[in-house]
Write an enzyme that holds these catalytic residues in place. Sequence first.
Site, PDB file in Angstrom:
ATOM      1  N   ALA A  13       0.853  -1.198   0.000  1.00  0.00           N
ATOM      2  CA  ALA A  13       0.000   0.000   0.000  1.00  0.00           C
ATOM      3  C   ALA A  13       0.883   1.241   0.000  1.00  0.00           C
ATOM      4  O   ALA A  13       2.050   1.178   0.409  1.00  0.00           O
ATOM      5  CB  ALA A  13      -0.883   0.038   1.251  1.00  0.00           C
TER       6      ALA A  13
ATOM      7  N   SER B 157      -7.280  -1.096   8.143  1.00  0.00           N
ATOM      8  CA  SER B 157      -6.620  -0.179   9.086  1.00  0.00           C
ATOM      9  C   SER B 157      -7.600   0.535  10.011  1.00  0.00           C
ATOM     10  O   SER B 157      -8.724   0.865   9.621  1.00  0.00           O
ATOM     11  CB  SER B 157      -5.854   0.878   8.276  1.00  0.00           C
TER      12      SER B 157
ATOM     13  N   GLU C 117      -7.396   3.482  10.572  1.00  0.00           N
ATOM     14  CA  GLU C 117      -7.662   4.787   9.936  1.00  0.00           C
ATOM     15  C   GLU C 117      -9.061   4.804   9.312  1.00  0.00           C
ATOM     16  O   GLU C 117      -9.594   5.872   9.029  1.00  0.00           O
ATOM     17  CB  GLU C 117      -6.610   5.079   8.869  1.00  0.00           C
TER      18      GLU C 117
ATOM     19  N   TYR D  63      -6.074   8.178   2.204  1.00  0.00           N
ATOM     20  CA  TYR D  63      -5.597   6.850   2.609  1.00  0.00           C
ATOM     21  C   TYR D  63      -6.724   6.070   3.285  1.00  0.00           C
ATOM     22  O   TYR D  63      -7.001   4.911   2.940  1.00  0.00           O
ATOM     23  CB  TYR D  63      -4.400   6.982   3.565  1.00  0.00           C
TER      24      TYR D  63
HETATM   25  P1  NDP Z   1       5.071   0.055   4.809  1.00  0.00           P
HETATM   26  O1  NDP Z   1       4.802   1.431   4.339  1.00  0.00           O
HETATM   27  O2  NDP Z   1       6.261  -0.233   5.661  1.00  0.00           O
HETATM   28  O3  NDP Z   1       5.147  -0.927   3.540  1.00  0.00           O
HETATM   29  C1  NDP Z   1       4.306  -0.758   2.436  1.00  0.00           C
HETATM   30  C2  NDP Z   1       4.692  -1.765   1.389  1.00  0.00           C
HETATM   31  O4  NDP Z   1       3.850  -1.590   0.235  1.00  0.00           O
HETATM   32  C3  NDP Z   1       6.130  -1.630   0.896  1.00  0.00           C
HETATM   33  O5  NDP Z   1       6.686  -2.922   0.752  1.00  0.00           O
HETATM   34  C4  NDP Z   1       5.963  -0.985  -0.468  1.00  0.00           C
HETATM   35  O6  NDP Z   1       6.992  -1.289  -1.376  1.00  0.00           O
HETATM   36  C5  NDP Z   1       4.674  -1.642  -0.925  1.00  0.00           C
HETATM   37  N1  NDP Z   1       4.053  -0.961  -2.052  1.00  0.00           N
HETATM   38  C6  NDP Z   1       3.849   0.368  -2.210  1.00  0.00           C
HETATM   39  N2  NDP Z   1       3.316   0.618  -3.414  1.00  0.00           N
HETATM   40  C7  NDP Z   1       3.174  -0.581  -4.035  1.00  0.00           C
HETATM   41  C8  NDP Z   1       2.703  -0.963  -5.316  1.00  0.00           C
HETATM   42  N3  NDP Z   1       2.261  -0.070  -6.196  1.00  0.00           N
HETATM   43  N4  NDP Z   1       2.697  -2.279  -5.629  1.00  0.00           N
HETATM   44  C9  NDP Z   1       3.174  -3.210  -4.750  1.00  0.00           C
HETATM   45  N5  NDP Z   1       3.640  -2.898  -3.523  1.00  0.00           N
HETATM   46  C10 NDP Z   1       3.647  -1.589  -3.166  1.00  0.00           C
HETATM   47  O7  NDP Z   1       3.740  -0.448   5.559  1.00  0.00           O
HETATM   48  P2  NDP Z   1       3.579  -1.420   6.827  1.00  0.00           P
HETATM   49  O8  NDP Z   1       4.438  -2.592   6.661  1.00  0.00           O
HETATM   50  O9  NDP Z   1       3.633  -0.609   8.061  1.00  0.00           O
HETATM   51  O10 NDP Z   1       2.039  -1.847   6.659  1.00  0.00           O
HETATM   52  C11 NDP Z   1       1.665  -2.984   5.885  1.00  0.00           C
HETATM   53  C12 NDP Z   1       0.216  -2.823   5.457  1.00  0.00           C
HETATM   54  O11 NDP Z   1      -0.617  -2.701   6.593  1.00  0.00           O
HETATM   55  C13 NDP Z   1      -0.060  -1.589   4.593  1.00  0.00           C
HETATM   56  O12 NDP Z   1      -1.102  -1.946   3.695  1.00  0.00           O
HETATM   57  C14 NDP Z   1      -0.593  -0.577   5.596  1.00  0.00           C
HETATM   58  O13 NDP Z   1      -1.428   0.355   4.954  1.00  0.00           O
HETATM   59  C15 NDP Z   1      -1.371  -1.493   6.529  1.00  0.00           C
HETATM   60  N6  NDP Z   1      -1.489  -1.046   7.897  1.00  0.00           N
HETATM   61  C16 NDP Z   1      -0.376  -0.706   8.620  1.00  0.00           C
HETATM   62  C17 NDP Z   1      -0.488  -0.369   9.947  1.00  0.00           C
HETATM   63  C18 NDP Z   1       0.695   0.017  10.757  1.00  0.00           C
HETATM   64  O14 NDP Z   1       0.514   0.594  11.846  1.00  0.00           O
HETATM   65  N7  NDP Z   1       1.927  -0.303  10.332  1.00  0.00           N
HETATM   66  C19 NDP Z   1      -1.810  -0.368  10.616  1.00  0.00           C
HETATM   67  C20 NDP Z   1      -2.900  -0.760   9.753  1.00  0.00           C
HETATM   68  C21 NDP Z   1      -2.740  -1.100   8.465  1.00  0.00           C
HETATM   69  P3  NDP Z   1       8.245  -0.296  -1.690  1.00  0.00           P
HETATM   70  O15 NDP Z   1       9.313  -0.653  -0.713  1.00  0.00           O
HETATM   71  O16 NDP Z   1       8.603  -0.647  -3.081  1.00  0.00           O
HETATM   72  O17 NDP Z   1       7.735   1.100  -1.521  1.00  0.00           O
HETATM   73  P1  GDR Z   2      -0.909   7.264  11.343  1.00  0.00           P
HETATM   74  O1  GDR Z   2       0.634   7.249  11.783  1.00  0.00           O
HETATM   75  O2  GDR Z   2      -1.265   8.465  10.581  1.00  0.00           O
HETATM   76  O3  GDR Z   2      -1.701   6.963  12.572  1.00  0.00           O
HETATM   77  O4  GDR Z   2      -0.946   6.028  10.315  1.00  0.00           O
HETATM   78  P2  GDR Z   2       1.703   8.414  11.985  1.00  0.00           P
HETATM   79  O5  GDR Z   2       2.753   7.826  12.833  1.00  0.00           O
HETATM   80  O6  GDR Z   2       2.124   9.017  10.689  1.00  0.00           O
HETATM   81  O7  GDR Z   2       0.886   9.553  12.783  1.00  0.00           O
HETATM   82  C1  GDR Z   2       0.349   9.305  14.081  1.00  0.00           C
HETATM   83  C2  GDR Z   2      -0.118  10.605  14.702  1.00  0.00           C
HETATM   84  O8  GDR Z   2       1.016  11.418  15.001  1.00  0.00           O
HETATM   85  C3  GDR Z   2       0.724  12.767  14.638  1.00  0.00           C
HETATM   86  N1  GDR Z   2       1.973  13.504  14.405  1.00  0.00           N
HETATM   87  C4  GDR Z   2       2.896  13.215  13.485  1.00  0.00           C
HETATM   88  N2  GDR Z   2       2.953  12.219  12.576  1.00  0.00           N
HETATM   89  C5  GDR Z   2       4.049  12.160  11.771  1.00  0.00           C
HETATM   90  N3  GDR Z   2       4.141  11.169  10.880  1.00  0.00           N
HETATM   91  N4  GDR Z   2       5.066  13.095  11.841  1.00  0.00           N
HETATM   92  C6  GDR Z   2       5.031  14.127  12.742  1.00  0.00           C
HETATM   93  O9  GDR Z   2       5.938  14.945  12.798  1.00  0.00           O
HETATM   94  C7  GDR Z   2       3.897  14.190  13.612  1.00  0.00           C
HETATM   95  N5  GDR Z   2       3.543  15.038  14.615  1.00  0.00           N
HETATM   96  C8  GDR Z   2       2.377  14.613  15.082  1.00  0.00           C
HETATM   97  C9  GDR Z   2      -0.133  12.610  13.383  1.00  0.00           C
HETATM   98  O10 GDR Z   2      -0.824  13.822  13.104  1.00  0.00           O
HETATM   99  C10 GDR Z   2      -1.024  11.455  13.799  1.00  0.00           C
HETATM  100  O11 GDR Z   2      -2.092  11.927  14.556  1.00  0.00           O
HETATM  101  C11 GDR Z   2      -0.268   4.816  10.573  1.00  0.00           C
HETATM  102  C12 GDR Z   2       0.155   4.226   9.211  1.00  0.00           C
HETATM  103  O12 GDR Z   2       0.982   3.116   9.441  1.00  0.00           O
HETATM  104  C13 GDR Z   2      -1.057   3.776   8.418  1.00  0.00           C
HETATM  105  O13 GDR Z   2      -0.635   3.088   7.245  1.00  0.00           O
HETATM  106  C14 GDR Z   2      -1.889   2.830   9.305  1.00  0.00           C
HETATM  107  O14 GDR Z   2      -3.031   2.398   8.608  1.00  0.00           O
HETATM  108  C15 GDR Z   2      -2.284   3.533  10.601  1.00  0.00           C
HETATM  109  O15 GDR Z   2      -1.097   3.922  11.267  1.00  0.00           O
HETATM  110  C16 GDR Z   2      -3.096   2.641  11.507  1.00  0.00           C
END
Ligand code: NDP
Ligand code: GDR
Length: 326
Positions: A80, A127, A129, A151
Amino acid sequence: MTRALITGITGQDGLYLAELLLKKGYEVHGLIRGQNNPRRELVEKLVPEVHLHNGDLTDLSSLMRALRESDPQEVYNLGAVSFVAFSWENAFVTSDVTALGVLNILEAVRLHAGDDPGSIRFYQASSSEMFGKVHEVPQKESTLLWPRSPYGVSKVYGHYMTINYRESYGMHASSGILFNHESPRRGEEFVTRKVSKAVAAIKLGRQKEIVMGNLDARRDWGFAGDYVEAMWRMLQQDEADDYVISTGETHSIEELLDVAFTHVGIDDWRPYVRQDPRFMRPAEVDLLIGDSTKAREVLDWKPTVAFPDLVKMMVDSDLAALQSGW
Ligand code: NDP
Ligand code: GDR
């Protein structure tokens, strides 16, 4: 030997999931995009046993090819565009990958499975979100979805499309509604890692301040290693279903700063933190806290790492990396 295909193999969760499945004796395949992906080296170093296939979620034929080459019994769709702040500036790309990409992979799996659509078990990375402007506290599987970013909207599309493929074609397609989960492998754009890395650098005298956005938002943060275990457990159930995965605790960004700075011996973080509108979002998700009762009862899953330990683990990892000159 069970075969699994993971999209998003280069991401935080992809790496942890690959390690988990390899430990369980799986043959693991991963989809990697781009002609010279800079994270390929990391995957090859951490999980050299994984078979990599070139492909992109926006390219249906590449997904069909990866499925043909790997012929998996389980598919985990973790790929994603996952950074919420980025999604306003790149709403189309986010929708293309994070929403329509789910349709592409579901369709590819359905076509590959042929006459027996239930023969491939599918996991969709939904998610918290999706809850956005929350309509219930804590949030559970039945809570109304009200996303607040391109997103979040994209994830809602992927979530309902997964349910639709389950109901329309009898696919074994499950969605994990995962709340924020972090680790030392978290991308540096996300707030926990941004803070852990900066606190380590400040402690070592290599950085003076952190520039941040909204410090009042509250998140339910868990450890990524625990959360990939929940993904796997979902696909081991007889029936596909949707599950909230969370710790049931919520903490503000200020509390994150408290724990991280205190851990390196700095009691007052305020002189080191500056807020800048650049990091504020057009619409914020103010409060997330999940109710994972269903996962605890049906999957027998529970988180094992508490919030302060998670933050300390990340700060320690960044300190070690900086000290080793990495
Ligand atoms: P990351 O951002 O670390 O990883 C995202 C992955 O998606 C990368 O491997 C990236 O590859 C790949 N990707 C991006 N664009 C494409 C594409 N066009 N085709 C194929 N692959 C692609 O995310 P996380 O590991 O943290 O999260 C994994 C999944 O879980 C995601 O879908 C995220 O939205 C979801 N999620 C994450 C949460 C969290 O707190 N971490 C919570 C809830 C949901 P590349 O290295 O090439 O960019
Ligand atoms: P989130 O994660 O948006 O919850 O999505 P992020 O860590 O980016 O933000 C969490 C909260 O922190 C506040 N914030 C900041 N965030 C970032 N990145 N940088 C800053 O400097 C900063 N200051 C304050 C944000 O406003 C927000 O409220 C993550 C991602 O992994 C998604 O892909 C996933 O689906 C959700 O968690 C669950």
